[in-house]
Design an enzyme around this catalytic site. Structure first.
Site, mmCIF file in Angstrom:
data_model
loop_
_atom_site.group_PDB
_atom_site.id
_atom_site.type_symbol
_atom_site.label_atom_id
_atom_site.label_comp_id
_atom_site.label_asym_id
_atom_site.label_seq_id
_atom_site.Cartn_x
_atom_site.Cartn_y
_atom_site.Cartn_z
ATOM 1 N N LEU A 71 0.755 -1.299 0.063
ATOM 2 C CA LEU A 71 -0.086 -0.019 0.102
ATOM 3 C C LEU A 71 0.999 1.258 -0.125
ATOM 4 C CD1 LEU A 71 -2.746 -1.125 2.928
ATOM 5 C CD2 LEU A 71 -2.766 -0.978 0.118
ATOM 6 N N ASP A 72 0.519 2.482 -0.580
ATOM 7 C CA ASP A 72 1.037 3.624 -0.595
ATOM 8 C C ASP A 72 1.282 4.081 0.976
ATOM 9 O OD1 ASP A 72 1.280 3.449 -3.323
ATOM 10 O OD2 ASP A 72 -0.361 4.818 -3.506
ATOM 11 N N LYS A 73 2.309 4.621 1.080
ATOM 12 C CA LYS A 73 2.615 5.185 2.372
ATOM 13 C C LYS A 73 1.563 5.724 3.292
ATOM 14 C CE LYS A 73 5.947 8.510 4.907
ATOM 15 N NZ LYS A 73 6.858 9.464 4.834
#
Length: 220
Positions: A71-73
């Site tokens: 997942l993105d940050k």
């Protein structure tokens, strides 16, 4: 800490470490929550990833595991890990994602009112330099996103987002392409906010359905 996105001046996140500020400036440091376990059986570990923590940083808490997806940050929610020595689980998971056998449901908040369900079927081309950026391009890979409006308030819409494919920044690029970038997603034209309001809400894998409830700050 600035790069991690946890330093605030008033209600605004400090983004540039080189900016000149008054010596009397008061800074506020937000704490990053720890990941929590949603499911654990045999070699499979499913976590609720907090916002502002990279997927790779999860491995500091679970060093015997490897990532099965990312997942993105600034995206919170359901994420999959598997024991490092279980290569069979890794192969099965890669195969399931490739064959589009994994149900992936997200929640997103966008500025503006979206009144109807819709399907976004636009190819995505991703360039990865120091920072990945995806664009809608005829030479890109096929990408399919289905959105359903759930709630409206303050000229914002809470969306249920289901993706069949899993291209880099797919939801972010697709929503921006129809004129409704995610709140906080300044890279794709969204208005500045505390975070990018995107949350991995549900995953169904191997007949295991896991849900991560909305974080407390995920509000319209």
């Amino acid at each position: 800490m600035i790069d991690s996105g946890i330093v605030y001046v008033g209600h605004r996140r400090l983004r540039v470490a080189r900016a000149l500020l008054d010596t009397k400036t008061h800074f506020r440091i937000e704490k990053i929550a720890k990941p929590s376990v949603l499911y654990k059986q045999d070699s499979l570990l499913i976590l609720d990833k907090p916002c502002l923590m990279t997927s790779e940083e999860l491995l500091r808490f679970y060093p015997d595991y490897q990532l099965l997806n990312r997942l993105d940050k600034e995206t919170s929610g359901v994420i999959l890990l598997g024991l490092k020595d279980d290569e069979e689980l890794q192969k099965k998971t890669i195969h399931a994602f490739k064959k589009q056998e994994v149900y992936k449901e997200y929640l997103a908040i966008v500025n503006g009112l979206i009144n109807d369900e819709m399907q976004i079927d636009k190819p995505i081309l991703t360039q990865k330099n120091s920072k990945a950026k995806s664009t809608i391009h005829q030479k890109g890979k096929p990408a399919l996103t289905h959105i359903t409006p759930l709630e409206y308030e303050n000229k914002k819409t809470l969306l249920k987002v289901v993706i069949k494919t899993g291209r880099t920044h797919q939801i972010r690029a697709h929503l921006a392409s129809i004129g409704y970038p995610i709140l906080g997603d300044m890279q794709y034209g969204g208005k500045e906010a505390k975070r990018i309001f995107l949350h991995s809400h549900k995953i169904n894998l191997f007949n295991i359905q896991i849900t991560a409830q909305k974080p407390s700050d995920f509000k319209l």
